[in-house]
Write an enzyme that holds these catalytic residues in place. Sequence first.
Site, PDB file in Angstrom:
ATOM      1  N   ASP A  67     109.228  18.035  87.948  1.00  0.00           N
ATOM      2  CA  ASP A  67     110.555  17.889  88.557  1.00  0.00           C
ATOM      3  C   ASP A  67     111.658  18.212  87.549  1.00  0.00           C
ATOM      4  O   ASP A  67     112.678  17.529  87.463  1.00  0.00           O
ATOM      5  CB  ASP A  67     110.749  16.494  89.143  1.00  0.00           C
ATOM      6  CG  ASP A  67     111.988  16.427  90.050  1.00  0.00           C
ATOM      7  OD1 ASP A  67     112.326  17.462  90.667  1.00  0.00           O
ATOM      8  OD2 ASP A  67     112.626  15.367  90.108  1.00  0.00           O
ATOM      9  N   THR A  86     116.740  18.542  87.671  1.00  0.00           N
ATOM     10  CA  THR A  86     115.784  18.159  88.707  1.00  0.00           C
ATOM     11  C   THR A  86     116.064  18.938  89.987  1.00  0.00           C
ATOM     12  O   THR A  86     117.158  19.473  90.178  1.00  0.00           O
ATOM     13  CB  THR A  86     115.890  16.652  89.024  1.00  0.00           C
ATOM     14  OG1 THR A  86     117.195  16.404  89.576  1.00  0.00           O
ATOM     15  CG2 THR A  86     115.666  15.788  87.788  1.00  0.00           C
ATOM     16  N   HIS A  87     115.081  18.958  90.875  1.00  0.00           N
ATOM     17  CA  HIS A  87     115.274  19.607  92.173  1.00  0.00           C
ATOM     18  C   HIS A  87     116.463  18.982  92.908  1.00  0.00           C
ATOM     19  O   HIS A  87     117.293  19.686  93.474  1.00  0.00           O
ATOM     20  CB  HIS A  87     114.014  19.482  93.040  1.00  0.00           C
ATOM     21  CG  HIS A  87     112.915  20.383  92.619  1.00  0.00           C
ATOM     22  ND1 HIS A  87     111.958  20.001  91.716  1.00  0.00           N
ATOM     23  CD2 HIS A  87     112.618  21.656  92.969  1.00  0.00           C
ATOM     24  CE1 HIS A  87     111.126  20.999  91.531  1.00  0.00           C
ATOM     25  NE2 HIS A  87     111.497  22.024  92.275  1.00  0.00           N
ATOM     26  N   ALA A  88     116.539  17.655  92.901  1.00  0.00           N
ATOM     27  CA  ALA A  88     117.612  16.964  93.624  1.00  0.00           C
ATOM     28  C   ALA A  88     118.981  17.336  93.060  1.00  0.00           C
ATOM     29  O   ALA A  88     119.929  17.559  93.814  1.00  0.00           O
ATOM     30  CB  ALA A  88     117.399  15.456  93.564  1.00  0.00           C
ATOM     31  N   PHE A  91     119.377  21.401  93.898  1.00  0.00           N
ATOM     32  CA  PHE A  91     119.282  21.876  95.280  1.00  0.00           C
ATOM     33  C   PHE A  91     119.679  20.821  96.303  1.00  0.00           C
ATOM     34  O   PHE A  91     119.755  21.104  97.484  1.00  0.00           O
ATOM     35  CB  PHE A  91     117.858  22.352  95.599  1.00  0.00           C
ATOM     36  CG  PHE A  91     117.375  23.445  94.697  1.00  0.00           C
ATOM     37  CD1 PHE A  91     118.029  24.657  94.634  1.00  0.00           C
ATOM     38  CD2 PHE A  91     116.253  23.264  93.912  1.00  0.00           C
ATOM     39  CE1 PHE A  91     117.580  25.675  93.809  1.00  0.00           C
ATOM     40  CE2 PHE A  91     115.792  24.270  93.083  1.00  0.00           C
ATOM     41  CZ  PHE A  91     116.459  25.475  93.032  1.00  0.00           C
TER      42      PHE A  91
END
EC number: 3.1.-.-
Length: 92
Positions: A67, A86-88, A91
Amino acid sequence: MIQRDIEYSGQYSKDVKLAQKRHKDMNKLKYLMTLLINNTLPLPAVYKDHPLQGSWKGYRDAHVEPDWILIYKLTDKLLRFERTGTHAALFG
């Protein structure tokens, strides 16, 4: 060997500072960046390198950790490090 110009977005620099603050292993990021700078392509499968779509079309995403990702753009003349996080965060 292809010689490309290397660029870093202003946001990338901020992302790196945040990763350092979160005690991420920066050697992992540096190693991945070195592979890209040295044109070691395709990247080893562990990085899950793939093209992005939508508003990120033209960019690629490689995983530093499950992540933790690096978003970059690669052309014949340019390697641009755009974002890391991180992805969060990137994105979400």
